[in-house]
Design a protein around this motif. Structure first.
Motif, short mmCIF file in Angstrom:
data_model
loop_
_atom_site.label_atom_id
_atom_site.label_comp_id
_atom_site.label_asym_id
_atom_site.label_seq_id
_atom_site.Cartn_x
_atom_site.Cartn_y
_atom_site.Cartn_z
N ASN A 142 46.76 36.45 45.20
CA ASN A 142 46.70 35.77 46.49
C ASN A 142 46.73 34.26 46.25
OD1 ASN A 142 46.39 35.12 49.18
ND2 ASN A 142 44.22 35.65 49.29
N PRO A 143 47.89 33.71 45.89
CA PRO A 143 47.98 32.31 45.47
C PRO A 143 47.67 31.30 46.57
CG PRO A 143 50.16 33.26 45.69
CD PRO A 143 49.19 34.39 45.83
N ASP A 144 47.64 31.74 47.83
CA ASP A 144 47.33 30.83 48.94
C ASP A 144 45.94 31.07 49.51
OD1 ASP A 144 49.92 29.65 48.84
OD2 ASP A 144 50.73 31.37 49.94
N GLY A 145 45.17 31.93 48.87
CA GLY A 145 43.85 32.29 49.38
C GLY A 145 42.78 31.27 49.07
N PRO A 146 41.57 31.51 49.59
CA PRO A 146 40.47 30.56 49.38
C PRO A 146 40.07 30.40 47.92
CG PRO A 146 39.69 32.60 50.40
CD PRO A 146 41.17 32.64 50.44
N LEU A 147 40.14 31.50 47.15
CA LEU A 147 39.81 31.40 45.73
C LEU A 147 40.80 30.50 45.01
CD1 LEU A 147 38.05 32.29 43.36
CD2 LEU A 147 39.54 34.27 43.08
N ALA A 148 42.07 30.64 45.34
CA ALA A 148 43.10 29.79 44.72
C ALA A 148 42.89 28.33 45.06
CB ALA A 148 44.49 30.26 45.16
#
Length: 339
Positions: free
Chosen positions: A48-54
């Motif tokens: 998930n490259p656009d997620g909050p972790l990223a």
């Protein structure tokens, strides 16, 4: 077959295989052990490259800075909103600074009140003595009231004195908390955050700067063979060696088995001599296990060193030092590479 083909990308490569390769590259670049926890973290990050972790990881690694194992544990890999860690740090700094100002203001206020009550108490005492020397029942009654007021003032002074001491102790604890937030608990060295702040202050002064990034060679094998307790002792030994050899300069534990040194006011040649003396001292020392005095084997570190230019930012300077560190590792370890 048709289902498998549909999952493949334009290049004919299976997306799952491609993701697996990216996970391996990520762990290698960040110098993280390929254990299940780190693999799961990388999977959630890259899937998930656009997620909050990223976004949180991007903020932490801005400028080429690598993640530490503590960063992995702090961020976790659950699929939930993750706050920007830099924003959290800045907010915490602001709250601590604000609290310190309030405590200092309270302490000043209490001191001023105490001075006023002392003066008021002296005036009351003088008035009471004068009244007692006078005659008449009314005067005696007023003297009694005044004496009671004087006792209340003395009680208030005692309470203010106690409050002043408590405020002073609280301020000391806040200062200790701010210092601890910038210090590595294992080695007692400044941490990455303190190192970055020191660089900013040094760069603003205009003084000459050299930066070194050092990494313990084959540190994973030490942990694997002897356990983390021995690994921690090795980290402390390297920290002591660098601090002793680089006295007068800032030595920080940057994360994991990586250390950084900020040389101020010396040229590249002098910084290299100092750092190489530390490297040689570590390499020639005979390390033994505390439990049975058995030899631990060779312990060495590699380093990359570079001098700052007028065009450098912190990120560009650190990246260049890190590239020299990689060159030292490639050259066989237990050596330095520099400009």
């Amino acid at each position: 077959m048709g289902g498998a083909s549909a999952l493949r990308g334009a290049g004919g490569e299976d997306p799952a295989r491609r993701l697996y390769g990216r996970i391996g590259t990520f762990l290698t670049d960040q110098r993280l052990d390929p254990n299940p926890a780190n693999y799961a973290f990388a999977y959630h990050l890259l899937a998930n490259p656009d997620g909050p972790l990223a976004r949180a990881v991007a903020a932490l690694t801005d400028g080429g800075v690598r993640l530490t194992q503590r960063d992995i544990e702090t961020l976790g890999c659950e699929n939930k909103p993750v706050a920007n860690p830099k924003a959290i740090v800045q907010k915490a700094d602001g709250l601590v600074a604000q609290t310190q100002m309030q405590v200092e203001g309270f302490e000043d206020m209490v001191t001023a009140i105490r001075a006023e009550t002392e003066g008021f108490g002296r005036d009351l005492a003088a008035s009471a003595e004068a009244m007692q020397r006078s005659t008449g029942g009314d005067i005696a009654e007023i003297a009694g009231i005044t004496a009671a007021m004087l006792e209340r003032v003395r009680t208030a002074e005692a309470r203010l004195d106690s409050a002043t001491r408590e405020a002073s102790e609280l301020r000391k604890k806040l200062e200790e908390a701010r210092d601890n937030a910038r210090r590595d608990p294992l080695t007692d060295l400044p941490n990455r955050r303190a190192f970055e702040e020191a660089y900013a202050a040094q760069a603003a002064s205009g003084e000459r700067i050299c930066m070194a990034v050092c990494d313990i060679d084959h540190f994973k094998s030490v942990n694997d063979r002897f356990g983390h307790a021995v690994g921690d002792r090795v980290l402390k030994a390297i920290a002591d060696a660098l601090s002793t050899s680089c006295k007068g300069h800032l030595v920080a534990r940057y994360g994991g088995e990586e250390f950084a040194v900020l040389f101020a006011g010396v040229d590249l040649a002098a910084a290299r001599v100092t750092l190489d003396a530390a490297r040689a001292g570590v390499a020639t020392r005979q390390y033994r296990l505390r439990e049975d005095d058995a030899p631990l084997g060779e312990v060495t570190f590699s380093g990359g060193l570079t001098a700052a230019t007028a065009e450098d930012s912190y990120q560009s300077l650190f990246q260049r030092a890190d590239q020299f560190l990689y060159a030292a590792k490639t050259a066989g370890r237990n050596c330095l590479r520099s400009d």
